[in-house]
Design an enzyme around this catalytic site. Structure first.
Site, short mmCIF file in Angstrom:
data_model
loop_
_atom_site.label_atom_id
_atom_site.label_comp_id
_atom_site.label_asym_id
_atom_site.label_seq_id
_atom_site.Cartn_x
_atom_site.Cartn_y
_atom_site.Cartn_z
N SER A 228 0.83 -1.21 0.00
CA SER A 228 0.00 0.00 0.00
C SER A 228 0.86 1.24 0.00
O SER A 228 1.98 1.24 0.53
CB SER A 228 -0.89 0.03 1.23
OG SER A 228 -1.56 1.26 1.32
N TYR B 185 -1.22 -0.04 10.55
CA TYR B 185 -1.43 -0.62 9.22
C TYR B 185 -0.28 -0.23 8.30
O TYR B 185 0.30 -1.07 7.60
CB TYR B 185 -2.77 -0.11 8.66
CG TYR B 185 -3.03 -0.45 7.21
CD1 TYR B 185 -3.60 -1.67 6.85
CD2 TYR B 185 -2.74 0.47 6.19
CE1 TYR B 185 -3.86 -1.97 5.53
CE2 TYR B 185 -3.01 0.17 4.86
CZ TYR B 185 -3.56 -1.06 4.53
OH TYR B 185 -3.81 -1.36 3.22
N1 LIG Z 1 -8.80 -0.58 -0.80
C1 LIG Z 1 -7.76 0.22 -0.66
O1 LIG Z 1 -7.92 1.43 -0.66
C2 LIG Z 1 -6.37 -0.34 -0.53
C3 LIG Z 1 -5.31 0.57 -0.66
C4 LIG Z 1 -4.03 0.08 -0.54
C5 LIG Z 1 -3.80 -1.26 -0.30
N2 LIG Z 1 -4.86 -2.11 -0.18
C6 LIG Z 1 -4.55 -3.53 0.09
O2 LIG Z 1 -5.13 -4.34 -0.92
C7 LIG Z 1 -5.49 -5.61 -0.37
C8 LIG Z 1 -6.91 -5.90 -0.72
O3 LIG Z 1 -7.75 -4.95 -0.10
P1 LIG Z 1 -9.23 -4.66 -0.52
O4 LIG Z 1 -9.35 -3.21 -0.73
O5 LIG Z 1 -9.62 -5.56 -1.58
O6 LIG Z 1 -10.00 -4.94 0.84
P2 LIG Z 1 -10.94 -6.12 1.30
O7 LIG Z 1 -12.02 -6.30 0.31
O8 LIG Z 1 -11.28 -5.84 2.70
O9 LIG Z 1 -9.99 -7.40 1.21
C9 LIG Z 1 -9.15 -7.85 2.22
C10 LIG Z 1 -9.23 -9.35 2.18
O10 LIG Z 1 -8.29 -9.95 3.03
C11 LIG Z 1 -8.91 -11.10 3.57
N3 LIG Z 1 -8.28 -11.54 4.80
C12 LIG Z 1 -8.01 -10.79 5.89
N4 LIG Z 1 -7.46 -11.56 6.82
C13 LIG Z 1 -7.41 -12.83 6.32
C14 LIG Z 1 -6.98 -14.07 6.82
N5 LIG Z 1 -6.49 -14.18 8.04
N6 LIG Z 1 -7.09 -15.15 6.05
C15 LIG Z 1 -7.60 -15.08 4.79
N7 LIG Z 1 -8.03 -13.92 4.27
C16 LIG Z 1 -7.93 -12.82 5.04
C17 LIG Z 1 -10.33 -10.66 3.82
O11 LIG Z 1 -11.17 -11.79 3.96
P3 LIG Z 1 -12.70 -11.71 4.48
O12 LIG Z 1 -13.53 -11.43 3.23
O13 LIG Z 1 -12.97 -13.04 5.02
O14 LIG Z 1 -12.78 -10.60 5.46
C18 LIG Z 1 -10.60 -9.85 2.60
O15 LIG Z 1 -11.11 -10.65 1.57
C19 LIG Z 1 -5.20 -5.53 1.13
O16 LIG Z 1 -3.96 -6.10 1.39
C20 LIG Z 1 -5.16 -4.04 1.38
O17 LIG Z 1 -4.37 -3.73 2.49
C21 LIG Z 1 -6.13 -1.68 -0.30
#
Ligand SMILES: NC(=O)c1ccc[n+]([C@@H]2O[C@H](COP(=O)([O-])OP(=O)(O)OC[C@H]3O[C@@H](n4cnc5c(N)ncnc54)[C@H](OP(=O)(O)O)[C@@H]3O)[C@@H](O)[C@H]2O)c1
Ligand SMILES: Cc1cc2nc3c(=O)[nH]c(=O)nc-3n(C[C@H](O)[C@H](O)[C@H](O)COP(=O)(O)OP(=O)(O)OC[C@H]3O[C@@H](n4cnc5c(N)ncnc54)[C@H](O)[C@@H]3O)c2cc1C
Lengths: 467, 270
Positions: free
Chosen positions: B163, B176
């Site tokens: 990120s 984070y």
């Molecule tokens: N959205 C943003 O603005 C943004 C910006 C920068 C970086 N990111 C990074 O991009 C990645 C994806 O984020 P996203 O935006 O798509 O958010 P998201 O939809 O909340 O996805 C995060 C995923 O991680 C899974 N997860 C968390 N802990 C886990 C575990 N112990 N075992 C298996 N799965 C687990 C969650 O599963 P559950 O569905 O079961 O909760 C969820 O599906 C993350 O690493 C996030 O930090 C996001």
């Protein structure tokens, strides 16, 4: 450098809308009227409801794309559960065209998937930016109503989740009462999580189209009779002219081309209506000019072409958010269905009242409904004529006209379409839909809407009252 | 007693096949955290072009919906495993299974992550530790195994969602942010180690994207659209880029943010 609001990501904030009474509403209907504050939550997964309304006491309502015009997809100070992230495809049988998908998928997304595979929507409204759930809840109709009936006629099964956690598998034979109450059920019977839809085969994106000028209601009715075998029929009617141009219009008929041609996916639209126009921009003069131009663009009595399905079905989708052209005050739609018995006289009387009022109406769409019955208990269409009009909101004038038109509709034995209403009274609603009390038995006690509160709510005691 | 499958010997039985040819040679893609909004948007694109997918997530119902969608869109193969990826001891077995099921591995995409509750983490180490575990330890465990597997075969792409928040610690989300800073450093270092072995390692730094993780934040309406982000990611992963900012403008924004002198930065409320 970017503003601090932009940098302030990854900081959960309390939902901005719920505690800012003066801020813009978190969710608008297409008419942008009425504007209600509400708490907005997003459903991502089929299992999110009813957990999403734990601790919610002021009623909740599932909403899709907000393409309804009035308050059927709004709830003042309540909780709106927006479904568009719940938009997965769950299955497709290329042999039968049966498609199963989560309820927040849009018809546009379905088309993107289905058209290259040789399938099309069995029924489509004038915009593809509506959700599957919204299409079921308003039991929408399209230009092929006289052949295909409503959208609900093609929904073979769905899951309905109730606020007590019950998950009802609904088909015409299983939980058939909930099946029937939910089709056209205005979002009040529970949350539809997924549904199965029967698509129809096509071999080309093209539509064999004819546009025919008509003058007066009788020519319209005659063309309607002649076009009985055409799958799609709809008319644009000039509602600003009186005298010899009264009820002139263009009758549009079309069929899917039977000549095989490449089934490419549609390109993504790029134009977004840039800003709100000031109210005066849409006065009678500009609308009259528009109508005259539109009519005369088709100089010949009869035009035959072969357009792509996009401009044929979705002429307005090319400009996203075109509703902003009506400015901040928004617009009202008025749509009636008057049964054949009084369809002619009712339509003439209402068109006269509209023309005389001088209140501009930009788009007026006239169509004959067919007699294919809908499985929906509260479905709007009935055999006869339907007319849909847009009005920019000018509180005193347009509301008064509206109320008059609603009354006339009632007198001619017709009814109004809840998906396009923000004004009908509870007495009118209950006359239009006498089955409402039976319907109310299937209502989910935790769910309600602006519309329901307006036309029934108080009578059932508690807010959002159910049984 | 069975020992955990090693990267050198992940497959007891089946032989590996190479991914096919044709207009689009189908890829074998392992998605870790497949219920993530960003991952799912990528999965849809991969599925539509006929790739093979092995999807791992911790919630069975959600995973089933994502998998059904991928199958419907035309993925050549969709297998799933319900695994809580915090459980690092379960990683080797699951990874070997995935590779066995697909007959090899072209791309591993790591999307798991939690935002966590910053305010609670400020008071409670257990909360902070949980964030660090999911966002740092778990990916490190997965990548350690996968890197050795890929390096040995001199092939494959490891794409990791870190990120922009890892580029400078900020009051509003430094727990984070630090987990992502650690992850970025790990992934960058891994690339330095195994790029020469023929393995592409990609550090992906999204700016704010509208997903379940962010949709309740102030201004989320202006965040990047997840479908557009996914379209970019699918491209850069095919290409095998090194460090990717999505949307691209965040490369510049973060350069500016990194350049703010600390004596000023420490007074800002970011
Ligand atoms: N959205 C943003 O603005 C943004 C910006 C920068 C970086 N990111 C990074 O991009 C990645 C994806 O984020 P996203 O935006 O798509 O958010 P998201 O939809 O909340 O996805 C995060 C995923 O991680 C899974 N997860 C968390 N802990 C886990 C575990 N112990 N075992 C298996 N799965 C687990 C969650 O599963 P559950 O569905 O079961 O909760 C969820 O599906 C993350 O690493 C996030 O930090 C996001
Ligand atoms: C340009 C334009 C042209 C149109 N043309 C036509 C037309 O030709 N024919 C026609 O019939 N309509 C037409 N409409 C109206 C539109 O098709 C309907 O209002 C449709 O229901 C909107 O769907 P939506 O996804 O936007 O739902 P919303 O407007 O957000 O919600 C509509 C209703 O669906 C309910 N709902 C939504 N999702 C769910 C769910 N998952 N479970 C339970 N209830 C749910 C809501 O509670 C609400 O009662 C048109 C609208 C526009 C803007």
């Amino acid at each position: 450098m970017s503003s601090s609001a932009e940098l302030d990501f990854h900081t959960p904030q309390p939902d901005a809308a719920s505690n800012k009474p003066d801020g813009p509403p978190p969710f608008e209907s297409w008419g942008r009227y009425p504007a209600y504050q509400a708490e907005l939550k997003h459903l991502h997964w089929q299992g999110d409801f009813p957990r999403a309304i734990d601790g919610v006491h002021h009623g909740a309502l599932a909403v899709g794309m907000g393409r309804s015009y009035g308050d059927v997809c709004l709830l003042k100070d309540g909780t709106l559960l927006e479904t568009t992230s719940m938009n997965r495809l769950l299955g497709f049988d290329p042999a039968t065209g049966l498609l199963t998908a989560e309820s927040g998928i849009t018809l546009a997304q379905i088309l993107d998937f289905a058209v290259p595979r040789g399938y099309f929507l069995p029924v489509t409204p004038g915009t593809k930016y509506v959700t599957l759930g919204g299409a079921i809840a308003n039991d929408i109709h399209g230009k092929n109503h006289h052949h295909a009936g409503t959208f609900g006629c093609h929904v073979t099964q769905f899951e309905l989740v109730r606020s007590d956690g019950r998950r009802l598998f609904c088909t015409p034979t299983e939980n058939s009462d909930y099946y029937s109450a939910t089709i056209g059920g205005l979002g009040l019977t529970g949350v539809i999580t997924w549904a199965q839809l029967r698509l129809k085969p096509i071999v080309s994106r093209k539509i064999d189209y004819q546009g025919i000028q008509f003058h007066g209601i009788d020519e319209f009715l005659e063309l309607t009779r002649q076009a009985e075998h055409n799958e799609y029929t709809v008319s644009w009617v000039d509602v600003t002219s009186t005298g010899k141009n009264f009820c002139r219009g263009i009758f549009m008929q079309g069929d899917h081309s039977q000549v095989p041609a490449p089934l490419r996916p549609s390109p993504k639209p790029k134009l977004v209506f840039p800003m709100e126009l000031p109210g005066f921009a849409l006065n009678g003069f500009t609308v009259g000019t528009f109508n005259a131009l539109f009519f005369n663009k088709q100089i010949k009595k009869r035009v035959t072409t072969q357009p792509d399905y996009e401009p044929f079905f979705y002429p307005l989708d090319a400009v996203l958010k075109w509703n902003k052209m009506y400015g901040k005050r928004g617009l009202l739609q008025f749509q009636y269905a008057i049964p054949w018995e009084h369809a002619r006289e009712g339509t003439v009387a209402i068109l006269q009242a509209v023309a005389k009022s001088g209140l501009a109406s930009f788009l007026a769409v006239l169509k004959a409904f067919g007699d294919v019955p809908s499985p929906g208990m509260m479905s709007f269409p009935k055999p006869g004529i339907t007319l849909a009009l847009d009005f920019p909101i000018k509180p005193e004038k347009s509301f008064a006209l509206f109320d008059r038109l609603a009354q006339m509709t009632n007198e001619f034995g017709g009814r109004l379409y809840p998906a396009k209403d923000a004004r009908m009274t509870s007495a009118q609603f209950q006359t239009f839909y006498p089955q409402w009390e039976r319907f109310a038995r299937y209502k989910d006690p935790a769910l309600t809407s602006g519309l329901w509160e307006r036309v029934v709510g108080g009578q059932l005691g508690v807010r959002g009252g159910g049984r | 007693m069975s020992t955990a499958p090693t990267p050198e010997q992940p497959l007891a039985l089946r032989t590996e096949r190479s991914s096919g040819n044709g207009p689009h040679a189908p890829k074998r893609i392992l998605v870790l955290g497949a219920t993530s909004g960003i991952a799912e948007a990528c999965v849809r694109l991969w599925a539509a072009r006929g790739d093979s997918l092995y999807l791992v997530a911790r919630n069975a119902d959600r995973l089933a919906a994502v998998a059904a969608d991928a199958r419907t869109r035309g993925a050549a193969l969709v297998d799933t495993a319900v695994v809580n990826l915090d459980d690092t001891a379960a990683h080797p077995e699951m990874l070997a299974h995935a590779i066995n099921s697909m007959g090899g591995l072209d791309i591993a995409f790591l999307a798991l992550g939690v935002l966590g509750d910053q305010q609670q983490a400020e008071r409670n180490f257990a909360t902070a530790s949980q964030i660090l575990h999911t966002n740092f330890n778990a990916p490190v465990s997965l990548l350690t195994w996968l890197a050795n597997y890929a390096a040995q075969r001199h092939a494959g792409t490891l794409a990791v969602l870190s990120s922009v928040a890892g580029e400078r610690g900020r009051k509003s989300n430094y727990v984070y942010g630090s987990s992502k800073a650690g992850l970025t450093a790990f992934v960058d270092g891994l690339r330095n180690r195994i790029d020469r072995e023929g393995v592409r390692v990609i550090t992906i730094k999204p700016g704010p994207v509208r997903t379940a993780m962010t949709e309740n934040m102030k201004g989320s309406a202006k965040f990047a659209d997840v479908e557009a982000v996914a379209a970019t990611l699918v491209k850069v992963i095919d290409k095998g880029s090194d460090v990717v900012y999505v949307p691209g403008i965040w490369r510049i924004i973060m350069a500016v943010i990194r350049a703010i002198p600390e004596r000023i930065f420490k007074k800002l409320s970011l």
